[in-house]
Write an enzyme that holds these catalytic residues in place. Structure first.
Site, PDB file in Angstrom:
ATOM      1  N   ASN A   7     -32.913  67.005  60.592  1.00  0.00           N
ATOM      2  CA  ASN A   7     -33.238  66.177  59.432  1.00  0.00           C
ATOM      3  C   ASN A   7     -34.710  66.432  59.100  1.00  0.00           C
ATOM      4  OD1 ASN A   7     -33.681  64.161  57.587  1.00  0.00           O
ATOM      5  ND2 ASN A   7     -32.816  62.519  58.843  1.00  0.00           N
ATOM      6  N   ARG A  95     -29.047  67.693  57.483  1.00  0.00           N
ATOM      7  CA  ARG A  95     -28.899  66.556  56.582  1.00  0.00           C
ATOM      8  C   ARG A  95     -29.472  66.979  55.235  1.00  0.00           C
ATOM      9  NH1 ARG A  95     -32.423  61.391  55.555  1.00  0.00           N
ATOM     10  NH2 ARG A  95     -31.006  60.390  54.103  1.00  0.00           N
ATOM     11  N   HIS A 184     -27.132  57.452  51.540  1.00  0.00           N
ATOM     12  CA  HIS A 184     -26.735  56.922  52.849  1.00  0.00           C
ATOM     13  C   HIS A 184     -25.247  57.162  53.118  1.00  0.00           C
ATOM     14  CE1 HIS A 184     -30.089  53.620  52.577  1.00  0.00           C
ATOM     15  NE2 HIS A 184     -30.533  54.649  53.284  1.00  0.00           N
ATOM     16  N   HIS A 212     -25.748  48.755  54.673  1.00  0.00           N
ATOM     17  CA  HIS A 212     -26.742  49.533  55.437  1.00  0.00           C
ATOM     18  C   HIS A 212     -28.130  48.998  55.090  1.00  0.00           C
ATOM     19  CE1 HIS A 212     -28.407  53.456  57.065  1.00  0.00           C
ATOM     20  NE2 HIS A 212     -29.435  52.983  56.380  1.00  0.00           N
ATOM     21  N   LEU A 213     -28.769  48.324  56.063  1.00  0.00           N
ATOM     22  CA  LEU A 213     -30.077  47.725  55.805  1.00  0.00           C
ATOM     23  C   LEU A 213     -31.118  48.342  56.736  1.00  0.00           C
ATOM     24  CD1 LEU A 213     -28.901  43.974  55.718  1.00  0.00           C
ATOM     25  CD2 LEU A 213     -29.158  45.511  53.766  1.00  0.00           C
ATOM     26  N   GLY A 214     -31.793  49.365  56.261  1.00  0.00           N
ATOM     27  CA  GLY A 214     -32.888  49.960  57.029  1.00  0.00           C
ATOM     28  C   GLY A 214     -34.162  49.768  56.231  1.00  0.00           C
ATOM     29  N   ASN A 215     -35.033  50.778  56.225  1.00  0.00           N
ATOM     30  CA  ASN A 215     -36.143  50.719  55.269  1.00  0.00           C
ATOM     31  C   ASN A 215     -35.587  50.842  53.870  1.00  0.00           C
ATOM     32  OD1 ASN A 215     -38.595  50.316  56.670  1.00  0.00           O
ATOM     33  ND2 ASN A 215     -38.269  52.327  57.621  1.00  0.00           N
ATOM     34  N   GLY A 216     -34.669  51.817  53.713  1.00  0.00           N
ATOM     35  CA  GLY A 216     -33.887  51.893  52.489  1.00  0.00           C
ATOM     36  C   GLY A 216     -32.627  51.074  52.728  1.00  0.00           C
ATOM     37  N   ARG A 245     -38.965  49.442  48.100  1.00  0.00           N
ATOM     38  CA  ARG A 245     -38.366  49.725  46.780  1.00  0.00           C
ATOM     39  C   ARG A 245     -37.818  48.454  46.160  1.00  0.00           C
ATOM     40  NH1 ARG A 245     -34.672  54.043  49.239  1.00  0.00           N
ATOM     41  NH2 ARG A 245     -36.202  55.470  50.101  1.00  0.00           N
ATOM     42  N   ASP A 286     -42.104  45.463  57.031  1.00  0.00           N
ATOM     43  CA  ASP A 286     -41.282  45.383  58.234  1.00  0.00           C
ATOM     44  C   ASP A 286     -40.687  43.979  58.339  1.00  0.00           C
ATOM     45  OD1 ASP A 286     -40.351  45.125  60.972  1.00  0.00           O
ATOM     46  OD2 ASP A 286     -41.401  47.022  61.330  1.00  0.00           O
ATOM     47  N   ARG A 288     -39.378  42.440  60.668  1.00  0.00           N
ATOM     48  CA  ARG A 288     -39.751  41.660  61.862  1.00  0.00           C
ATOM     49  C   ARG A 288     -40.986  40.801  61.576  1.00  0.00           C
ATOM     50  NH1 ARG A 288     -38.858  46.918  65.415  1.00  0.00           N
ATOM     51  NH2 ARG A 288     -39.679  47.694  63.447  1.00  0.00           N
ATOM     52  N   ASN A 338     -30.109  44.329  63.741  1.00  0.00           N
ATOM     53  CA  ASN A 338     -31.032  43.537  64.565  1.00  0.00           C
ATOM     54  C   ASN A 338     -31.429  42.173  64.023  1.00  0.00           C
ATOM     55  OD1 ASN A 338     -31.614  45.464  66.765  1.00  0.00           O
ATOM     56  ND2 ASN A 338     -32.304  46.736  65.066  1.00  0.00           N
ATOM     57  N   GLU A 388     -26.013  58.487  62.133  1.00  0.00           N
ATOM     58  CA  GLU A 388     -25.854  59.531  61.118  1.00  0.00           C
ATOM     59  C   GLU A 388     -25.851  60.923  61.748  1.00  0.00           C
ATOM     60  OE1 GLU A 388     -28.845  57.081  59.191  1.00  0.00           O
ATOM     61  OE2 GLU A 388     -28.214  57.968  57.306  1.00  0.00           O
TER      62      GLU A 388
HETATM   63  P1  ADP Z   1     -34.767  53.963  58.266  1.00  0.00           P
HETATM   64  O1  ADP Z   1     -34.289  53.587  56.909  1.00  0.00           O
HETATM   65  O2  ADP Z   1     -36.176  54.427  58.288  1.00  0.00           O
HETATM   66  O3  ADP Z   1     -33.808  54.822  59.060  1.00  0.00           O
HETATM   67  P2  ADP Z   1     -34.099  51.890  60.192  1.00  0.00           P
HETATM   68  O4  ADP Z   1     -32.640  51.848  59.993  1.00  0.00           O
HETATM   69  O5  ADP Z   1     -34.630  52.400  61.475  1.00  0.00           O
HETATM   70  O6  ADP Z   1     -34.847  52.575  58.990  1.00  0.00           O
HETATM   71  O7  ADP Z   1     -34.652  50.397  59.970  1.00  0.00           O
HETATM   72  C1  ADP Z   1     -36.008  50.116  60.036  1.00  0.00           C
HETATM   73  C2  ADP Z   1     -36.250  48.673  59.746  1.00  0.00           C
HETATM   74  O8  ADP Z   1     -35.465  47.855  60.621  1.00  0.00           O
HETATM   75  C3  ADP Z   1     -37.687  48.251  60.008  1.00  0.00           C
HETATM   76  O9  ADP Z   1     -38.466  48.346  58.868  1.00  0.00           O
HETATM   77  C4  ADP Z   1     -37.552  46.813  60.414  1.00  0.00           C
HETATM   78  O10 ADP Z   1     -37.867  46.019  59.310  1.00  0.00           O
HETATM   79  C5  ADP Z   1     -36.098  46.601  60.728  1.00  0.00           C
HETATM   80  N1  ADP Z   1     -35.911  46.024  62.063  1.00  0.00           N
HETATM   81  C6  ADP Z   1     -35.888  46.654  63.253  1.00  0.00           C
HETATM   82  N2  ADP Z   1     -35.715  45.772  64.246  1.00  0.00           N
HETATM   83  C7  ADP Z   1     -35.624  44.544  63.677  1.00  0.00           C
HETATM   84  C8  ADP Z   1     -35.436  43.206  64.176  1.00  0.00           C
HETATM   85  N3  ADP Z   1     -35.328  42.971  65.483  1.00  0.00           N
HETATM   86  N4  ADP Z   1     -35.380  42.203  63.286  1.00  0.00           N
HETATM   87  C9  ADP Z   1     -35.504  42.440  61.965  1.00  0.00           C
HETATM   88  N5  ADP Z   1     -35.678  43.662  61.444  1.00  0.00           N
HETATM   89  C10 ADP Z   1     -35.734  44.709  62.281  1.00  0.00           C
END
Ligand code: ADP
Length: 401
Positions: A7, A95, A184, A212-216, A245, A286, A288, A338, A388
């Site tokens: 990737n 990827r 995604h 799917h809840l990441g940064n994106g 975003r 973030d 967290r 998480n 992924e």
């Molecule tokens: P990416 O889109 O970069 O692959 P990830 O799927 O790794 O991202 O998700 C990253 C995000 O997950 C971080 O920005 C953070 O906000 C969130 N995160 C990670 N651990 C926790 C947690 N324990 N509680 C809340 N949010 C979390």
């Protein structure tokens, strides 16, 4: 058969080497800060096992080519290596971000595919040129492997016209490819299959909403394993509120920023992609940190999380309508896996739609799939860690086998 998954980011290369027959991850690693004064590599062999060993190094890597050459050396290193020769790698799965309408599935890379990825660059000006660099460098370093492209957009190519067309002049679609593509895809596919496995039901029999809840962040409505709608559009900017975003906005905001506030295209791009979302609302991206502020009673953080979760809830409602009912909702990626708070708050008040959460189970942390809905809940709600890289490895394996 050993398959390397790559990737490529703007200044990074993430990699994982899989032994497909043994269903084993031999190595995973990341090269970061390529092109900066000092680059970093984290190389892990036999991750998450008793034999796990980690090697970290700092060195100067001028470009992705130097990074990939170093990865190759590490793969064969005396102490941290897992193979004896690069020729042991049968295939490399890349990827690839934007496959447009050209690539509806995973393909073996040849000149035509590379030309196609290049041709689609106007749709993904940041990603597709990078993907090409990653592919060309890997072809040079692993000349005897078969190279395969797995597109982030491919899973969404089954969407019907009513979901992917925008109500703008038709020439924009026919001549410029303006439509919703979705992203995604590899993750949405992986967790929708994993949900069917978990429930021990055929994928074809299920209506699934994947979150799917990441940064994106993005969601997909999946009917019998096929995507029928997704929240990201022409680019990954649309849909849910994300780390930086905006997600959905009134498009007229664009004119307001340009005409009234005098911002340039580049400034607007940066504002909506890098300075909006949770960062725009709270100054931090973030989740967290924002949840900690919410726990301390800070109003700004409470409101931002409410906006974030409300958007997810609205999409769940609309996808239940699009699917004509839902059997299972899956949360995944950094936040989805998480954050019990986000999961609970996103599903709040949906009991009349048959969605009920067991709060005790929801509070658990698990590395395996868990079911957080109550036994009485008509809709199953699952938390499934996405993978992924593994999905890319499987698809690569299927194509080259
Ligand atoms: P990416 O889109 O970069 O692959 P990830 O799927 O790794 O991202 O998700 C990253 C995000 O997950 C971080 O920005 C953070 O906000 C969130 N995160 C990670 N651990 C926790 C947690 N324990 N509680 C809340 N949010 C979390």
């Amino acid at each position: 058969m050993k398959i390397l998954v790559i990737n490529t980011g703007s200044s990074s290369i993430k990699y994982q080497l899989f032994d497909m027959e043994k269903d084993d991850v031999l190595t995973s690693g990341v090269v970061e800060k390529i092109g900066e004064s000092m680059s970093q590599i984290k190389h892990v062999i036999h991750p998450d096992s008793a034999e796990e060993k980690v090697k970290k190094e700092e060195l100067k890597l001028q470009d992705h080519r130097e990074g990939m050459l170093r990865v190759n050396e590490l793969l064969m290193d005396k102490e941290f290596g897992v193979i004896n020769s690069a020729d042991e790698i049968f295939a490399v799965g890349h990827r690839a971000v934007h496959g447009g309408e050209l690539f509806k599935k995973t393909v073996v890379i040849d000149q035509e595919v590379k030309d196609g990825i290049k041709k689609l660059s106007p749709l993904a000006p940041l990603h597709n040129p990078l993907n090409l660099i990653g592919i060309e460098v890997a072809e040079e370093v692993f000349p005897n492997a078969t190279h395969v492209a797995v597109f982030d957009t491919a899973f969404h190519q089954t969407m019907p016209k009513r979901a992917y067309r925008y109500a703008v002049p038709k020439e924009l679609y026919h001549e410029n490819g303006v439509r919703a593509y979705g992203f995604h895809g590899t993750s949405h596919l992986f967790v929708s299959k994993a949900a069917a496995d978990y429930l021990d039901k055929p994928l074809e029999s299920l209506n699934t909403i994947t979150v799917h809840l990441g940064n994106g962040c993005s969601m997909a409505a999946v009917q019998g394993g096929k995507c029928i709608d997704t929240s990201m559009g022409l680019s990954p900017l649309g849909g849910l509120v994300m780390g930086t975003r905006s997600g959905d906005i009134d498009p007229a905001l664009f004119f307001f920023l340009g005409k009234t506030l005098g911002k340039s295209f580049d400034e607007i791009d940066k504002l909506l992609n890098k300075e909006s979302g949770m960062k725009g609302l709270t100054g931090q991206n973030d989740l967290r940190d924002i949840e900690a502020r919410k726990d301390a009673g800070e109003e700004e953080a409470i409101t931002a999380l409410d906006i974030y979760c409300y958007r997810i809830r609205k999409y769940i409602g609309s996808y239940i309508a699009a699917l004509g009912g839902v059997d299972v909702i899956v949360f995944t990626a950094g936040v989805g896996e998480n954050s019990p708070f986000v999961r609970k708050h996103s599903l709040e008040g949906l009991e009349k739609l048959g969605i009920e959460i067991d709060e005790e189970v929801n509070d658990q942390r698990a590395r395996e799939p868990i079911e957080i809905s109550t036994p009485a809940s008509k809709v199953k709600v699952l938390v499934i860690p996405t993978n992924e890289e593994l999905e890319i490895a499987h698809q690569t394996y299927d194509v080259v086998r």
